[in-house]
Design a protein around this motif. Sequence first.
Motif, PDB file in Angstrom:
ATOM      1  N   UNK A  81      20.958  26.210  53.911  1.00 22.13           N
ATOM      2  CA  UNK A  81      20.307  24.681  53.433  1.00 22.13           C
ATOM      3  C   UNK A  81      21.030  23.788  52.435  1.00 22.13           C
ATOM      4  N   UNK A  82      22.044  24.552  51.701  1.00 19.34           N
ATOM      5  CA  UNK A  82      22.696  23.829  50.567  1.00 19.34           C
ATOM      6  C   UNK A  82      23.761  23.141  50.955  1.00 19.34           C
ATOM      7  N   UNK A  83      23.767  21.842  50.873  1.00 20.12           N
ATOM      8  CA  UNK A  83      25.110  21.118  51.265  1.00 20.12           C
ATOM      9  C   UNK A  83      26.305  21.685  50.618  1.00 20.12           C
ATOM     10  N   UNK A  84      27.379  21.664  51.760  1.00 19.79           N
ATOM     11  CA  UNK A  84      28.791  22.259  51.191  1.00 19.79           C
ATOM     12  C   UNK A  84      28.616  23.674  50.668  1.00 19.79           C
ATOM     13  N   UNK A  85      27.637  24.401  50.950  1.00 19.43           N
ATOM     14  CA  UNK A  85      27.534  25.838  50.497  1.00 19.43           C
ATOM     15  C   UNK A  85      28.483  26.686  51.305  1.00 19.43           C
ATOM     16  N   UNK A  86      28.716  27.809  50.757  1.00 17.66           N
ATOM     17  CA  UNK A  86      29.624  28.595  51.683  1.00 17.66           C
ATOM     18  C   UNK A  86      29.113  28.960  53.080  1.00 17.66           C
TER      19      UNK A  86
ATOM     20  N   UNK B 204      26.950  27.159  54.763  1.00 22.88           N
ATOM     21  CA  UNK B 204      27.139  25.963  55.628  1.00 22.88           C
ATOM     22  C   UNK B 204      28.476  25.888  56.190  1.00 22.88           C
ATOM     23  N   UNK B 205      29.533  26.175  55.622  1.00 20.72           N
ATOM     24  CA  UNK B 205      30.733  26.474  55.810  1.00 20.72           C
ATOM     25  C   UNK B 205      31.259  27.423  57.368  1.00 20.72           C
ATOM     26  N   UNK B 206      30.463  28.398  56.741  1.00 22.93           N
ATOM     27  CA  UNK B 206      30.510  29.692  57.752  1.00 22.93           C
ATOM     28  C   UNK B 206      29.950  29.172  58.944  1.00 22.93           C
ATOM     29  N   UNK B 207      28.740  28.453  58.925  1.00 25.35           N
ATOM     30  CA  UNK B 207      28.009  27.792  59.933  1.00 25.35           C
ATOM     31  C   UNK B 207      28.894  26.900  60.990  1.00 25.35           C
ATOM     32  N   UNK B 208      29.766  26.086  60.133  1.00 24.55           N
ATOM     33  CA  UNK B 208      30.362  25.246  61.031  1.00 24.55           C
ATOM     34  C   UNK B 208      31.610  25.993  61.630  1.00 24.55           C
TER      35      UNK B 208
END
Length: 254
Positions: free
Chosen positions: A186-191, A193-197
């Motif tokens: 849920x953290x913006x720009x977290x690692x 989140x990046x892997x989810x992208x």
Amino acid sequence: MGTADGMRISELRDLIARLAPRDGEHRTSIDSLCLIRYSSSLTPHFGVLSPALCLAAQGQKELLLGEEVYSYGPGQHLVSSFELPASARILRATPAKPYLGLILQFNPARLRSLIDEARLMSPASGAPERGLYVSPSPPALLDAVLRLVRLLQSPAEIPVLAPMIEREILFRLLLDESSVVLHRRAQANSQSQRIAMAIAWLRKHFREAFRIDDLARRAGMSASGFHQWFRGITGMSPLQYQKQLRLQEARSIL
């Protein structure tokens, strides 16, 4: 397991048995909720597990992620916070005692507002956590899941009450000691989140050849950091992830 928890699981088992009288996965009038019944042990079923809560009311189920096995039964739940290619199998189910369970899919984007509203503490940064975990089901979570399934008997109440209970269930999951990966997702720009992208890109382009450096750059990470976090969350390398998606497409065609 306490007496009260045993009663909740017993009621949940009876509800699923009544609402899902035949073997298979049954979509319900709550779009995100699927009830499951199988009266025999199955060979592994392959697919991509979406972000979801999986809970067993009777019997045992195993999920295989790469070479790792995640097993859960009554009194436990499994949470997937990423789209993960995995295989599932039902253990020791019989017509007299079928496997009975449910899957509740959720949108990870809803986690952020819950964390902010409840002022929950974010976990300290550290090594990547696997995007799949099994945890004991606390009474408050079992109670919320049971109330959601009860709603299937009162269709007129579903539009108003189901979203509220689903939100409560997500909140209960965020309170779990094992929920570090949900907080990081849920953290913006977290690692995470990046892997989810990167996972979303792979899911869309899995038939195409790609370079790890290019995928890491797309995620805004160094190649070494990207590889470490991708394997830490999914249990496999990006190329192994792609291979699993290709194998699953081939199986579906066959």
